[in-house]
Design a protein around this motif. Structure first.
Motif, PDB file in Angstrom:
ATOM      1  N   PHE A   1      -9.521  38.104  75.829  1.00  0.00           N
ATOM      2  CA  PHE A   1     -10.967  37.943  75.965  1.00  0.00           C
ATOM      3  C   PHE A   1     -11.480  36.781  75.119  1.00  0.00           C
ATOM      4  O   PHE A   1     -12.402  36.082  75.508  1.00  0.00           O
ATOM      5  CB  PHE A   1     -11.705  39.229  75.561  1.00  0.00           C
ATOM      6  CG  PHE A   1     -11.797  40.220  76.679  1.00  0.00           C
ATOM      7  CD1 PHE A   1     -12.438  39.897  77.863  1.00  0.00           C
ATOM      8  CD2 PHE A   1     -11.252  41.483  76.541  1.00  0.00           C
ATOM      9  CE1 PHE A   1     -12.526  40.820  78.887  1.00  0.00           C
ATOM     10  CE2 PHE A   1     -11.336  42.407  77.558  1.00  0.00           C
ATOM     11  CZ  PHE A   1     -11.981  42.077  78.750  1.00  0.00           C
ATOM     12  N   THR A   2     -10.870  36.585  73.963  1.00  0.00           N
ATOM     13  CA  THR A   2     -11.305  35.508  73.080  1.00  0.00           C
ATOM     14  C   THR A   2     -10.975  34.146  73.665  1.00  0.00           C
ATOM     15  O   THR A   2     -11.776  33.214  73.580  1.00  0.00           O
ATOM     16  CB  THR A   2     -10.629  35.649  71.703  1.00  0.00           C
ATOM     17  OG1 THR A   2     -10.919  36.935  71.183  1.00  0.00           O
ATOM     18  CG2 THR A   2     -11.125  34.604  70.744  1.00  0.00           C
ATOM     19  N   MET A   3      -9.816  34.012  74.264  1.00  0.00           N
ATOM     20  CA  MET A   3      -9.369  32.715  74.761  1.00  0.00           C
ATOM     21  C   MET A   3      -9.755  32.459  76.217  1.00  0.00           C
ATOM     22  O   MET A   3      -9.539  31.367  76.719  1.00  0.00           O
ATOM     23  CB  MET A   3      -7.858  32.614  74.587  1.00  0.00           C
ATOM     24  CG  MET A   3      -7.446  32.705  73.128  1.00  0.00           C
ATOM     25  SD  MET A   3      -5.718  32.437  72.894  1.00  0.00           S
ATOM     26  CE  MET A   3      -5.670  30.665  73.006  1.00  0.00           C
ATOM     27  N   TRP A   4     -10.293  33.437  76.909  1.00  0.00           N
ATOM     28  CA  TRP A   4     -10.660  33.280  78.310  1.00  0.00           C
ATOM     29  C   TRP A   4     -11.719  32.193  78.423  1.00  0.00           C
ATOM     30  O   TRP A   4     -12.714  32.211  77.709  1.00  0.00           O
ATOM     31  CB  TRP A   4     -11.214  34.601  78.837  1.00  0.00           C
ATOM     32  CG  TRP A   4     -11.361  34.625  80.322  1.00  0.00           C
ATOM     33  CD1 TRP A   4     -12.455  34.259  81.036  1.00  0.00           C
ATOM     34  CD2 TRP A   4     -10.370  35.018  81.262  1.00  0.00           C
ATOM     35  NE1 TRP A   4     -12.229  34.399  82.374  1.00  0.00           N
ATOM     36  CE2 TRP A   4     -10.944  34.876  82.540  1.00  0.00           C
ATOM     37  CE3 TRP A   4      -9.068  35.472  81.156  1.00  0.00           C
ATOM     38  CZ2 TRP A   4     -10.251  35.177  83.694  1.00  0.00           C
ATOM     39  CZ3 TRP A   4      -8.389  35.775  82.316  1.00  0.00           C
ATOM     40  CH2 TRP A   4      -8.968  35.624  83.564  1.00  0.00           C
TER      41      TRP A   4
ATOM     42  N   GLY B   1      -0.481  46.891  70.076  1.00  0.00           N
ATOM     43  CA  GLY B   1      -0.106  45.598  70.626  1.00  0.00           C
ATOM     44  C   GLY B   1      -0.897  45.278  71.879  1.00  0.00           C
ATOM     45  O   GLY B   1      -1.350  44.139  72.075  1.00  0.00           O
ATOM     46  N   SER B   2      -1.090  46.277  72.728  1.00  0.00           N
ATOM     47  CA  SER B   2      -1.864  46.076  73.963  1.00  0.00           C
ATOM     48  C   SER B   2      -3.322  45.759  73.643  1.00  0.00           C
ATOM     49  O   SER B   2      -3.921  44.869  74.253  1.00  0.00           O
ATOM     50  CB  SER B   2      -1.789  47.322  74.839  1.00  0.00           C
ATOM     51  OG  SER B   2      -0.456  47.586  75.201  1.00  0.00           O
ATOM     52  N   ILE B   3      -3.905  46.483  72.691  1.00  0.00           N
ATOM     53  CA  ILE B   3      -5.297  46.230  72.306  1.00  0.00           C
ATOM     54  C   ILE B   3      -5.437  44.815  71.747  1.00  0.00           C
ATOM     55  O   ILE B   3      -6.377  44.093  72.075  1.00  0.00           O
ATOM     56  CB  ILE B   3      -5.773  47.288  71.289  1.00  0.00           C
ATOM     57  CG1 ILE B   3      -5.887  48.652  71.977  1.00  0.00           C
ATOM     58  CG2 ILE B   3      -7.102  46.887  70.652  1.00  0.00           C
ATOM     59  CD1 ILE B   3      -6.155  49.803  71.034  1.00  0.00           C
ATOM     60  N   LEU B   4      -4.479  44.408  70.917  1.00  0.00           N
ATOM     61  CA  LEU B   4      -4.515  43.061  70.344  1.00  0.00           C
ATOM     62  C   LEU B   4      -4.390  42.002  71.432  1.00  0.00           C
ATOM     63  O   LEU B   4      -5.109  40.997  71.431  1.00  0.00           O
ATOM     64  CB  LEU B   4      -3.398  42.910  69.310  1.00  0.00           C
ATOM     65  CG  LEU B   4      -3.329  41.583  68.589  1.00  0.00           C
ATOM     66  CD1 LEU B   4      -4.601  41.340  67.790  1.00  0.00           C
ATOM     67  CD2 LEU B   4      -2.123  41.537  67.675  1.00  0.00           C
ATOM     68  N   LEU B   5      -3.492  42.213  72.386  1.00  0.00           N
ATOM     69  CA  LEU B   5      -3.303  41.271  73.479  1.00  0.00           C
ATOM     70  C   LEU B   5      -4.573  41.138  74.324  1.00  0.00           C
ATOM     71  O   LEU B   5      -4.980  40.031  74.694  1.00  0.00           O
ATOM     72  CB  LEU B   5      -2.124  41.717  74.346  1.00  0.00           C
ATOM     73  CG  LEU B   5      -1.664  40.755  75.415  1.00  0.00           C
ATOM     74  CD1 LEU B   5      -1.174  39.462  74.786  1.00  0.00           C
ATOM     75  CD2 LEU B   5      -0.544  41.383  76.237  1.00  0.00           C
ATOM     76  N   ILE B   6      -5.223  42.256  74.604  1.00  0.00           N
ATOM     77  CA  ILE B   6      -6.472  42.227  75.382  1.00  0.00           C
ATOM     78  C   ILE B   6      -7.558  41.490  74.604  1.00  0.00           C
ATOM     79  O   ILE B   6      -8.295  40.674  75.162  1.00  0.00           O
ATOM     80  CB  ILE B   6      -6.918  43.662  75.736  1.00  0.00           C
ATOM     81  CG1 ILE B   6      -5.942  44.262  76.764  1.00  0.00           C
ATOM     82  CG2 ILE B   6      -8.334  43.686  76.266  1.00  0.00           C
ATOM     83  CD1 ILE B   6      -6.127  45.745  77.005  1.00  0.00           C
TER      84      ILE B   6
END
Length: 196
Positions: free
Chosen positions: A159-162, A150-155
């Motif tokens: 990064f994608t939406m930044w 979950g943490s990896i997915l959130l990160i």
């Protein structure tokens, strides 16, 4: 005069094709050998991997070590991975200290002072230990955690939406001076006098 055309030399490219084909064949052979040795027993192969949990096999194996076992004829003295109906699918890594494969093996952990209450037959033996990878199972346990994924997915989503920084427009590239000294990319306001 007529000019004689010669065929282009293709020796180099045919050698490259041969080496490329040889490389591809060798690559497939390596993949086939690796697949044979690591194909899991659960999918009809002969390999079983287990993460050690507990202290019963110390100092041979410690918690977090991975033991890879291959299907083979077990003998007294071998470390085996076995499972019986009494274990509800759990696997045990212990050493054979006596018995036989028909009537049941006597097995015991290297650090235990008692013999296991189970007597696995050759049918229950999933494999004989062939490879030991210290502490790798600790990382495998971490990667199995839903919190980690979950943490990896959130990160990754972060990064994608930044928002990216807008690119700065370099005006000097768009403006060039004409021969008469006027700037070609700049429009002068209509009806206005411009002094030069």
């Amino acid at each position: 005069m007529a000019r004689e055309l010669s065929a282009p030399e293709t020796g180099g490219s045919s050698d490259r094709r041969r080496f490329g084909a040889l490389g591809a064949v060798l690559g497939w052979v390596v993949i086939a050998v690796l697949a044979y040795f690591i194909w899991p027993a659960s999918l009809g192969g002969g390999t079983t991997a287990i993460v050690v949990n507990g202290h019963s096999m110390e100092p041979t194996y410690y918690t977090g070590d991975i033991v890879v076992a291959r299907a083979a004829e077990p003998q007294v003295g071998d470390v085996i991975v076995y499972s019986t109906l009494d274990l509800d699918g759990s696997k045990i890594v212990h050493r054979i200290i006596g018995g036989d494969g028909v009537n049941g093996w006597q097995v015991q952990g290297d650090n235990n002072d008692y013999v296991d209450p189970f007597y696995p037959t050759n049918e229950d033996v999933l494999g004989v230990a062939k490879l030991h990878i210290p502490k790798l199972g600790l990382w495998a346990a971490i990667l199995r955690s839903p919190l980690v994924w979950g943490s990896i997915l959130l990160i990754a989503v972060g990064f994608t939406m930044w928002p990216s920084r807008p690119e700065e427009l370099d005006v000097s590239d768009d403006v060039s001076d004409d021969e008469d000294g006027s700037s070609a990319g700049i429009a002068e306001p209509s009806g206005a006098e411009v002094s030069r």
